[in-house]
Structures are given as C-alpha cells and as structure tokens.
Design a protein around this motif. Structure first.
Motif, mmCIF file in Angstrom:
data_model
loop_
_atom_site.group_PDB
_atom_site.id
_atom_site.type_symbol
_atom_site.label_atom_id
_atom_site.label_comp_id
_atom_site.label_asym_id
_atom_site.label_seq_id
_atom_site.Cartn_x
_atom_site.Cartn_y
_atom_site.Cartn_z
ATOM 1 N N ASN A 106 -2.326 -7.280 -6.027
ATOM 2 C CA ASN A 106 -1.604 -6.036 -5.736
ATOM 3 C C ASN A 106 -0.813 -6.059 -4.439
ATOM 4 N N VAL A 107 -1.045 -7.047 -3.572
ATOM 5 C CA VAL A 107 -0.162 -7.112 -2.401
ATOM 6 C C VAL A 107 1.050 -8.019 -2.647
ATOM 7 N N ARG A 108 0.998 -8.813 -3.726
ATOM 8 C CA ARG A 108 2.138 -9.710 -3.984
ATOM 9 C C ARG A 108 3.200 -9.042 -4.833
ATOM 10 N N ARG A 109 2.804 -8.002 -5.543
ATOM 11 C CA ARG A 109 3.792 -7.349 -6.412
ATOM 12 C C ARG A 109 4.095 -5.959 -5.875
ATOM 13 N N ALA A 110 5.365 -5.749 -5.641
ATOM 14 C CA ALA A 110 5.788 -4.518 -4.969
ATOM 15 C C ALA A 110 5.398 -3.281 -5.759
ATOM 16 N N THR A 111 5.496 -3.360 -7.081
ATOM 17 C CA THR A 111 5.194 -2.167 -7.882
ATOM 18 C C THR A 111 3.723 -1.797 -7.768
ATOM 19 N N LEU A 112 2.868 -2.804 -7.780
ATOM 20 C CA LEU A 112 1.429 -2.515 -7.678
ATOM 21 C C LEU A 112 1.080 -1.941 -6.310
ATOM 22 N N LEU A 113 1.725 -2.483 -5.289
ATOM 23 C CA LEU A 113 1.462 -2.005 -3.930
ATOM 24 C C LEU A 113 1.915 -0.555 -3.793
ATOM 25 N N ARG A 154 -0.647 4.043 3.600
ATOM 26 C CA ARG A 154 0.361 5.064 3.865
ATOM 27 C C ARG A 154 1.743 4.491 3.606
ATOM 28 N N ALA A 155 2.724 5.339 3.741
ATOM 29 C CA ALA A 155 4.089 4.901 3.431
ATOM 30 C C ALA A 155 4.469 3.681 4.268
ATOM 31 N N GLU A 156 4.029 3.697 5.546
ATOM 32 C CA GLU A 156 4.367 2.583 6.444
ATOM 33 C C GLU A 156 3.733 1.273 5.971
ATOM 34 N N THR A 157 2.520 1.385 5.420
ATOM 35 C CA THR A 157 1.835 0.177 4.935
ATOM 36 C C THR A 157 2.624 -0.458 3.800
ATOM 37 N N VAL A 158 3.035 0.385 2.874
ATOM 38 C CA VAL A 158 3.796 -0.127 1.734
ATOM 39 C C VAL A 158 5.104 -0.754 2.217
ATOM 40 N N GLU A 159 5.718 -0.060 3.172
ATOM 41 C CA GLU A 159 6.988 -0.555 3.725
ATOM 42 C C GLU A 159 6.792 -1.943 4.351
ATOM 43 N N LEU A 160 5.702 -2.059 5.140
ATOM 44 C CA LEU A 160 5.395 -3.348 5.776
ATOM 45 C C LEU A 160 5.132 -4.418 4.719
ATOM 46 N N GLY A 161 4.335 -4.041 3.707
ATOM 47 C CA GLY A 161 3.996 -4.994 2.652
ATOM 48 C C GLY A 161 5.231 -5.501 1.942
ATOM 49 N N VAL A 196 -2.742 -7.952 4.330
ATOM 50 C CA VAL A 196 -1.697 -8.280 3.363
ATOM 51 C C VAL A 196 -1.246 -9.730 3.562
ATOM 52 N N ALA A 197 -1.074 -10.114 4.844
ATOM 53 C CA ALA A 197 -0.636 -11.475 5.146
ATOM 54 C C ALA A 197 -1.650 -12.495 4.647
ATOM 55 N N TYR A 198 -2.914 -12.189 4.860
ATOM 56 C CA TYR A 198 -3.959 -13.122 4.411
ATOM 57 C C TYR A 198 -3.902 -13.285 2.890
ATOM 58 N N LEU A 199 -3.758 -12.142 2.205
ATOM 59 C CA LEU A 199 -3.780 -12.212 0.741
ATOM 60 C C LEU A 199 -2.505 -12.826 0.185
ATOM 61 N N GLN A 200 -1.423 -12.783 0.976
ATOM 62 C CA GLN A 200 -0.176 -13.417 0.534
ATOM 63 C C GLN A 200 -0.111 -14.891 0.939
ATOM 64 N N GLY A 201 -1.158 -15.364 1.601
ATOM 65 C CA GLY A 201 -1.203 -16.772 1.976
ATOM 66 C C GLY A 201 -0.422 -17.109 3.238
ATOM 67 N N TRP A 202 -0.383 -16.186 4.182
ATOM 68 C CA TRP A 202 0.282 -16.469 5.451
ATOM 69 C C TRP A 202 -0.727 -17.040 6.437
ATOM 70 N N HIS A 311 3.925 -28.694 3.394
ATOM 71 C CA HIS A 311 4.524 -27.367 3.195
ATOM 72 C C HIS A 311 4.030 -26.479 4.328
ATOM 73 N N ARG A 312 4.848 -25.528 4.695
ATOM 74 C CA ARG A 312 4.480 -24.663 5.811
ATOM 75 C C ARG A 312 4.602 -23.205 5.383
ATOM 76 N N PRO A 313 3.495 -22.468 5.378
ATOM 77 C CA PRO A 313 3.558 -21.064 4.963
ATOM 78 C C PRO A 313 4.161 -20.178 6.064
ATOM 79 N N PRO A 314 4.515 -18.946 5.720
ATOM 80 C CA PRO A 314 5.007 -18.028 6.754
ATOM 81 C C PRO A 314 3.895 -17.675 7.750
ATOM 82 N N VAL A 315 4.299 -17.189 8.900
ATOM 83 C CA VAL A 315 3.340 -16.912 9.969
ATOM 84 C C VAL A 315 3.431 -15.447 10.383
ATOM 85 N N LEU A 316 2.290 -14.803 10.535
ATOM 86 C CA LEU A 316 2.248 -13.465 11.121
ATOM 87 C C LEU A 316 1.671 -13.593 12.523
#
Lengths: 481, 120
Positions: A106-113, A154-161, A196-202, A311-316
């Motif tokens: 649910n954090v990888r797909r925008a609609t689910l988030l 909250r709205a900000e969380t979704v926006e960040l995600g 979210v970053a952890y679950l997206q593999g950052w 390979h290098r994943p994104p970084v938070l």
C-alpha cells in the motif's frame, strides 16, 4: 558674679538627705538580728524561659520534606536510560479491531495509499524494529498509551508518500523542511516518511536529534579537507550513527557491495558488502569517519542494476531539530572562538545534501524538521523558514529587507546559503475529519470514554489550538481530571 | 587511574574538574587548554587518548602552577614587605591590603591567609 560654691549644694550639705538617714536606721536594726540577711543563700532566679533544645527543632513536618533513603544510588547512565526509554506498547489498552498496517504494497501504489488517508494505520513489526533502530520514536510521544504503534495518515503523509514514489521513479532529489507549531506532528510525519521509505526499499539515514551533535558532548578532532578547510569530525557520534544505519538498513546494505577502492586506514576486501563496511565503522570510532565518507561515496555512486550488488537504491536523509545545527555549536576552536555547526563534518555533509550541493543521483529525499519544544535561537534560520520566499530574495542581494528582520541580528551567511533552495512545508493542525478519526481510534483503544460526537470533536479540536495533534492527544487521552 | 602532571585522577572524573584542581588553573585557563587540545566540555579523564594526555602534561609543565605559583606569590609579597610598604605591612598583619573596611566580616579571607608567610 558667681560664688565659688553653688548655693543649692551648700544648702544640701547643711541638711543630710533622708535616704542616708534611713540607711543608718537599717544598719542599727541589723545589729539585733541573729541571722543576717547577707549570709543567707541568694534566692534562685526563677527560669522564665525554658532552655531551647537545639537537637529537636520545631519545623513543619511534611512527607515531602523527608529524605527517602533508597538502597543504592543510580548507576552511571541509568537515569538517562530511563529518561530516553521508549515504550511502544500498553497491555491495558484494547486491541483495535481492523487496524491496517503500512505494507510494502500500500505504500508503493498511490491509489492504495490515498485510500488510507484520514485513517489511523499501524506499523508492522519489521517496520517498528527499523524505526526503533533509527530512534524515530521519541519518549515524549504517546506511543506507550496504545496497544501497538499506529499513526494517522494525514493529507501530508499521502503527499510525502506520493512524492517519494515520484522521486524514486525519476531518480531525482528533493529537500524539504518541515516547519510548524509544537505538537503539530512534524516528527511523526518524518517517522511516517521513514516507514514509507523502508517499505519502498530505500536506504534511511536519520539523525534523531541534531542537538546532540552540536552541544559539545562528544569528542571532536580537526581534519583538513582537500580544499584546505578545517572541519571537525566526531568519531564517537559518527560510530553511533553508523551503528544505527547498519541496524536499520541491514537487509538492503548486505545485498550491496563496494563499487570501487577507498582510502581506508585498514585493508579491506574489495568486494565487501556495505553492511559489513558500516559495521566496521560502527565498532571502531577511529575508523568511523573514513568509513562514513566511503559509505556516502558508495551511496551517491551511479546505480548499475545489471551488475550484482552494484545497484543503488534511493536514500532518505532526515534530521530532527535542525534549528540546533543552524547556529554556532558549543565546541570551541584553538583560539577559543565558537565553531559554527556547519564546520562539524556530519553537519556539513547534511547541509550539503539539504542545500542540494551534494546530489543523490539514484533519487532521494532530504527531510529536515524543526523542533519547537527545544527551539534554538537562530534568527537567520527562523526568518528563512518563516518567510522562505522573501528570504531567498533578500539573501541573494545580501541585504535582508524583511519587515520582520531585527536589524540588531546579524545575518548568518552560511545558514542563508543553505536555506536558499530548501522547500518549506508547513505542518498545521488536523482537519476536523482527521481529528474525529484520531479520537475514534482513542475510543476504540479504550483510552477515551464516551461517545465521539460532533460536539466533542469540535470542542477538543478547538482546545487543541485548531487540531494540533499533540495537544489533541494531551487533551483527550493524557488529561486526568 | 590516569596520571596528569604527576597526579592520579579517577577515570570517571571530568577533565575540566581535574585541570581546575591544580593551583593556578581556573575556569578561564582551563577553557583555553581544553580548546587547544580539542577536548570537549564533558570529556572524562578516562576517555582521553594517550597523545592528548602527553600534550596536557607537556602544556602544564610549561605553565607556572602549583608550588611554583605559590612561591611566586609569596616572593611578590616578600618584596613588598622588605621595601616596608603599607601593602607589605598589611599582609604581615593579617589585615586586608586594598582598603576594605575592617569592622565587618568582609575581611575573613585576609584574616585567614595574610600572614608573615602567606598561607595558601
């Protein structure tokens, strides 16, 4: 003309005074007494005031005045451990039925988030372990009131995600500063971003309290950079940070290996995994700084997805309480002048990322949050996040012309340069709908009694300064009447 | 236990506290020394590296502290006394030297320390 003798005195001398006559009489009477009064013991003086007993002083006896003797004094570090203890579970709180978790899906797909918006969502066990390792949970937050950690999306969380999904896809980077009132949920928003970053593999690098870097409580030593500047490294703090990074990102880092040779004080295998590399630095403070540099060189190296381990994943990269690193630190240099925080090596690296000087070619986000409960005085920084756009314009022509600028404050040029391109996100209070959702969660956890009505939500929302979530929790769950 | 300038300090003691235990080193001088060798405010004696300890010892041995400083102070007073100055006499008489009132309790330090051979 005066007489040689005073007339009055002359008259007195002629007639002896009555008193002397009476004394003469008494003396003659005494001659007849068999027990002269003089030989008797003098009468004892009656003691009118009792002697004060100094050992029993009268004072107000209150139970709080008594010093309680305990068995042993606390061991070194024990009180601090108690102060920093994070409790994430309350076995007395009810289990909330149907509480969803943040999952990789649910954090990888925008609609689910987006479907989760306005609902309280829990953190899974693996996520909790990662967030705990990163010190994302804070002892002052109310995690210990509920059965298991959960937070409002909250709205900000979704926006960040969504932003993070885009950044990952486009391999671009973004610097964001979270500002807002005390208790408005900046740190929790940061925590959600980490989840979210952890679950997206950052890969996540988090500085839990920027204050700890600058208050001068860890060892420091100067090093010369390649461009001749003196910066100050903090071996112990760097080692601790590397330890957190290793614990939190072990899964990802153990799949990655070195892409090139690094100049390190010890010989290492050329194909060592990044997890092992970071652990080496975490175990030895003297190696921590070179390994930190090597790690960043690896993380910012271009990704080679076709080669195994390259390979290098994104970084938070996130830091909380950044107002402490936007001013002079408590360290002093050889000339006993204060060292600016930006001369500390870790802060320097962080601010370079925040200002966009260091790029993250594989995508990433720099997420800084200010602290309002331990706000440090930094006028330039305050102006920069209070009025970002005007400030950027003013600092460009080096003459801050803001109406709010105090002319007696000097402009901190380093801070001004860093803050020029940082996007500021203001975190405000919750909407009434969100507040209702949170209060329903409180009620379903058994931590708030009564039915959640429109009127109650409205009352608590207003008393919480327009839905500041920290205040809402204080008013609804923590308050005991 | 760690030796600094010939004195044994517990590893748990703060470096600032250890340095200020020497006669002639107060907060200001201590701050300067610690800044010079990059020792942070809350550093414990046990956390100092060998090189830092050597540096501290070398630094302290170049300074006039402890008995050297005490001797210097006594010599300065002796010079005043030998010249027969008012200040020298006041030192020898256990009285305040710099014009303080003598009828109140503000001269206790002078009473305590000012002797023909100054104490402390």
């Amino acid at each position: 003309m005066s007489t040689p003798i005073c007339l009055r005195c002359l008259r007195r001398s002629l007639f002896p005074p009555i008193s002397s006559r009476a004394a003469k009489l008494a003396a003659t009477r005494a001659a007849f007494s068999t027990t002269p009064s003089r030989s008797a013991n003098p009468p004892k003086k009656q003691s009118t005031t009792a002697k004060r007993d100094t050992s029993k002083t009268k004072s107000l006896r209150l139970s709080k005045n008594k010093r309680v003797v305990t068995g042993r004094p606390p061991a070194p570090g024990e009180r601090k451990a108690l102060r920093k203890r994070v409790v994430l579970s309350n076995s007395n709180a009810l289990e909330v039925a149907g509480l969803e978790d943040f999952t990789a899906e649910n954090v990888r797909r925008a609609t689910l988030l987006r479907q989760l918006e306005g609902r309280v969502v829990g953190f899974g066990d693996a996520t909790v372990n990662v967030l705990r390792a990163l010190e994302g949970f804070k002892p002052t937050q109310g995690w210990g009131l509920f059965r298991r950690p959960a937070s409002l999306v909250r709205a900000e969380t979704v926006e960040l995600g969504e932003m993070m999904q885009t950044l990952k896809g486009e391999k671009s980077m973004l610097s964001l500063l979270l500002a807002g009132e005390r208790g408005s949920g900046k740190s929790v928003l940061q925590l959600q971003a980490m989840a979210v970053a952890y679950l997206q593999g950052w890969i996540i690098v988090h500085i839990p309290e920027a204050k700890d870097i600058t208050i001068g409580h860890t060892a420091f030593q100067p090093v010369k950079t390649t461009d001749g500047q003196t910066i100050y490294i903090q071996p112990q703090y760097t080692a601790e940070l590397l330890d957190k990074i290793a614990q939190a990102n072990r899964g990802i880092l153990s799949d990655l290996r070195l892409s090139r040779q690094h100049q390190l004080p010890i010989p290492i295998q050329s194909n060592i995994s990044l997890a092992r590399l970071v652990e080496l630095g975490a175990n030895d403070p003297q190696l921590a700084w070179p390994i930190w540099q090597a790690l960043w060189a690896e993380l910012t190296a271009p990704s080679q997805p076709d080669k195994q381990g390259l390979h290098r994943p994104p970084v938070l990269v996130s830091a909380d309480g950044v107002d402490h690193i936007m001013r002079n630190s408590a360290y002093i240099d050889v000339e006993t002048k204060p060292i600016h925080s930006h001369e500390l090596a870790i802060v320097r690296d962080f601010t370079a990322l925040l200002a966009g000087k260091t790029a993250l070619p594989n995508g990433g986000m720099v997420l800084a949050a200010i602290s309002k409960s331990t706000a440090a005085n930094s006028p330039t920084f305050a102006a920069a996040h209070g009025h970002p756009r005007q400030f950027a314009r003013a600092s460009r022509d080096r003459r801050p012309k803001l109406p709010e600028w105090n002319p007696y404050d000097s402009l901190d040029q380093r801070v001004a340069e860093v803050m020029e391109n940082v996007e500021v996100k203001n975190v405000d209070g919750l909407s009434k709908q969100e507040a209702r959702s949170v209060m329903e969660y409180y009620a379903r956890s058994g931590m708030m009694r009564g039915t959640i009505t429109e009127g109650l939500v409205s009352e608590k929302w207003t008393l919480a300064g327009g839905g500041l979530v920290g205040e809402l929790e204080k008013g609804a769950v923590r308050a005991r009447f | 236990m760690v030796f600094i300038f010939g004195v044994n300090f517990s590893e748990q003691q703060l470096v600032a506290k250890a340095l200020q235990s020497f006669y002639g080193i107060g907060p200001h001088v201590c701050k300067g020394i610690m800044a010079k060798y990059f020792i942070h405010n809350t550093a414990k004696v046990g956390a100092l590296q060998g090189r830092q300890l050597d540096d501290l010892g070398a630094e302290l041995s170049t300074m006039t502290i402890e008995n050297d400083l005490r001797r210097q102070v006594v010599d300065n007073i002796k010079r005043l006394r030998d010249m027969g100055t008012y200040r020298g006499r006041r030192h020898a008489m256990s009285l305040p030297v710099r014009g303080q009132n003598t009828r109140s309790t503000q001269i206790l330090t002078a009473r305590k320390l000012n002797r023909i051979e100054r104490r402390g």
